[in-house]
Scaffold this motif. Structure first.
Motif, PDB file in Angstrom:
ATOM      1  N   ASN A  47      47.705  13.258 -45.910  1.00 42.94           N
ATOM      2  CA  ASN A  47      46.580  13.896 -45.215  1.00 42.94           C
ATOM      3  C   ASN A  47      46.602  13.578 -43.722  1.00 42.94           C
ATOM      4  O   ASN A  47      45.762  14.076 -42.977  1.00 42.94           O
ATOM      5  CB  ASN A  47      45.235  13.505 -45.852  1.00 42.94           C
ATOM      6  N   TRP A  81      40.115   9.097 -48.689  1.00 40.55           N
ATOM      7  CA  TRP A  81      39.351  10.342 -48.654  1.00 40.55           C
ATOM      8  C   TRP A  81      38.705  10.591 -50.020  1.00 40.55           C
ATOM      9  O   TRP A  81      39.083   9.967 -51.020  1.00 40.55           O
ATOM     10  CB  TRP A  81      40.259  11.519 -48.268  1.00 40.55           C
ATOM     11  N   ARG A  82      37.772  11.525 -50.017  1.00 40.10           N
ATOM     12  CA  ARG A  82      37.093  11.862 -51.273  1.00 40.10           C
ATOM     13  C   ARG A  82      36.940  13.375 -51.360  1.00 40.10           C
ATOM     14  O   ARG A  82      35.823  13.908 -51.377  1.00 40.10           O
ATOM     15  CB  ARG A  82      35.708  11.176 -51.328  1.00 40.10           C
ATOM     16  N   CYS A  83      38.069  14.055 -51.401  1.00 37.45           N
ATOM     17  CA  CYS A  83      38.035  15.524 -51.412  1.00 37.45           C
ATOM     18  C   CYS A  83      37.321  16.021 -52.671  1.00 37.45           C
ATOM     19  O   CYS A  83      37.611  15.534 -53.782  1.00 37.45           O
ATOM     20  CB  CYS A  83      39.441  16.087 -51.363  1.00 37.45           C
ATOM     21  N   TRP A  97      42.668   7.231 -56.249  1.00 40.19           N
ATOM     22  CA  TRP A  97      41.865   6.744 -55.118  1.00 40.19           C
ATOM     23  C   TRP A  97      41.951   5.224 -55.000  1.00 40.19           C
ATOM     24  O   TRP A  97      41.944   4.670 -53.915  1.00 40.19           O
ATOM     25  CB  TRP A  97      40.391   7.127 -55.299  1.00 40.19           C
ATOM     26  N   CYS A 141      39.728  17.049 -55.331  1.00 42.45           N
ATOM     27  CA  CYS A 141      40.872  16.174 -55.635  1.00 42.45           C
ATOM     28  C   CYS A 141      41.287  16.303 -57.107  1.00 42.45           C
ATOM     29  O   CYS A 141      40.467  16.195 -58.006  1.00 42.45           O
ATOM     30  CB  CYS A 141      40.520  14.722 -55.336  1.00 42.45           C
ATOM     31  N   CYS A 151      43.608   6.039 -51.852  1.00 40.24           N
ATOM     32  CA  CYS A 151      43.265   7.081 -50.886  1.00 40.24           C
ATOM     33  C   CYS A 151      41.859   6.806 -50.375  1.00 40.24           C
ATOM     34  O   CYS A 151      40.967   6.475 -51.152  1.00 40.24           O
ATOM     35  CB  CYS A 151      43.335   8.482 -51.488  1.00 40.24           C
ATOM     36  N   LYS A 207      43.088  20.549 -44.347  1.00 40.17           N
ATOM     37  CA  LYS A 207      42.077  20.898 -45.345  1.00 40.17           C
ATOM     38  C   LYS A 207      40.925  21.699 -44.767  1.00 40.17           C
ATOM     39  O   LYS A 207      40.190  22.339 -45.513  1.00 40.17           O
ATOM     40  CB  LYS A 207      41.551  19.625 -45.996  1.00 40.17           C
ATOM     41  N   GLY A 257      47.319  10.390 -54.223  1.00 36.21           N
ATOM     42  CA  GLY A 257      46.880   9.334 -53.310  1.00 36.21           C
ATOM     43  C   GLY A 257      47.265   9.659 -51.867  1.00 36.21           C
ATOM     44  O   GLY A 257      47.608  10.779 -51.552  1.00 36.21           O
TER      45      GLY A 257
HETATM   46  S1  SF4 Z   1      43.114  15.415 -52.468  1.00 39.89           S
HETATM   47 FE1  SF4 Z   1      44.510  13.921 -51.575  1.00 39.89          FE
HETATM   48  S2  SF4 Z   1      43.490  13.296 -49.660  1.00 39.89           S
HETATM   49 FE2  SF4 Z   1      41.943  14.241 -50.945  1.00 39.89          FE
HETATM   50  S3  SF4 Z   1      40.982  12.569 -52.086  1.00 39.89           S
HETATM   51 FE3  SF4 Z   1      42.624  13.393 -53.380  1.00 39.89          FE
HETATM   52  S4  SF4 Z   1      44.382  12.151 -52.949  1.00 39.89           S
HETATM   53 FE4  SF4 Z   1      42.926  11.811 -51.275  1.00 39.89          FE
END
Ligand code: SF4
Length: 276
Positions: free
Chosen positions: A140, A65-67, A76, A70, A63, A163, A112
């Motif tokens: 996402n 992104w770095r939510c 990731w 998460c 992934c 998000k 992911g």
């Molecule tokens: S919540 Fe989903 S989009 Fe956000 S970092 Fe984690 S795996 Fe990636």
């Protein structure tokens, strides 16, 4: 070398790291280019929350992104996943074909971010479709442009994570822009491909009524959103951040109160959406 864990996991909350470390970079590139191999965290069965009915879910690794919230930061890194040939993943899925159909369920590809491996994702979803299994993609949406219109026909439902609305807040929350996600949502709307919106409700981060209202209006305007799932923030993934040595910013954040959950649901419902 230690034996690889089973492809099947009890839940995606199992920490899995370095399972594809031995795979050469060139093999990773070939896998991504052909889609004949993918990197999976695991398969789980019996999910009732990842699309209609009871579902088998394949969790991809990788992934961009770095939510901040998460739950699965071990997904990731692509090479934390198990390298799996398309043939093996399809065979695994085939074991459940009669069961999921009997339970009016299907197959969900989640992560992911599955579209990090979009060729593998499309091939696996197409294989499921070919077996008469209902298919869902949990994404996402950032790499939605990688899917052709023909690819979209293999996906019966997109579980689209929205998000945040405000671009600055979205960047703070995820590290990325939300423009490509919104663009993908509009395209799905134009093509009348069904969406279930997923919205993670985090106190202090995503619970402001104005922000929720903007997302709700956008979702309602698409015309193809069948339902909205408001997912209350929880701390189940916290231990993974700690085990991976990552700085977790939400250690003091409590799950949202019932009142805030109800207020958020009401905002979506006021826009004419079905929200749970
Ligand atoms: S919540 Fe989903 S989009 Fe956000 S970092 Fe984690 S795996 Fe990636």
């Amino acid at each position: 070398m230690a034996p690889q864990p089973s492809l099947e996991a009890k839940s995606p909350y199992e920490l899995r790291i370095d399972l594809g470390r031995g795979v050469a970079d060139t093999d990773v590139r070939t896998a991504l280019a052909t889609g004949d191999m993918g990197f999976l965290h695991s398969f789980t069965t019996g999910s009732a929350v990842d699309g209609p009915g009871v579902r088998v879910v394949a969790w991809t690794a990788g992934c961009q992104w770095r939510c901040l919230y998460c739950h699965n930061p071990d997904t990731w890194t692509m090479t934390n996943g198990i390298p799996v040939t398309l043939a093996r993943a399809t065979e695994e899925l085939g074991k459940y074909r009669h069961g999921v159909r009997a339970m009016k369920g299907g197959f969900t590809l989640s992560g992911g971010e599955p579209l990090m491996q979009h060729r593998f994702a499309v091939k696996l979803l197409s294989a499921a479709h070919g077996m008469g299994i209902h298919t869902a993609l949990d994404s996402n949406g950032y790499y939605g442009h990688r899917l052709s219109d023909a690819d979209l026909e293999q996906i019966d439902l997109v579980l689209l994570d929205l998000k945040g609305w405000d671009s600055e807040r979205h960047r703070h929350l995820t590290g990325m822009e939300n423009g490509p996600t919104l663009e993908f949502a509009r395209r799905l709307g134009e093509r009348k491909r069904p969406i279930w919106v997923r919205f993670v409700l985090v106190p202090g981060l995503t619970d402001h009524p104005d922000e929720v209202t903007q997302i709700a209006r956008f979702a309602a305007g698409l015309g193809n959103v069948q339902r909205v799932d408001v997912l209350p923030f929880h701390q189940m993934g916290r231990y993974k951040w700690e085990r991976l040595g990552l700085t977790y910013a939400l250690g003091d954040v409590e799950p949202p109160s019932t009142e805030v959950i109800e207020r958020t649901l009401a905002i979506f419902r006021n826009e004419g959406l079905t929200a749970y």
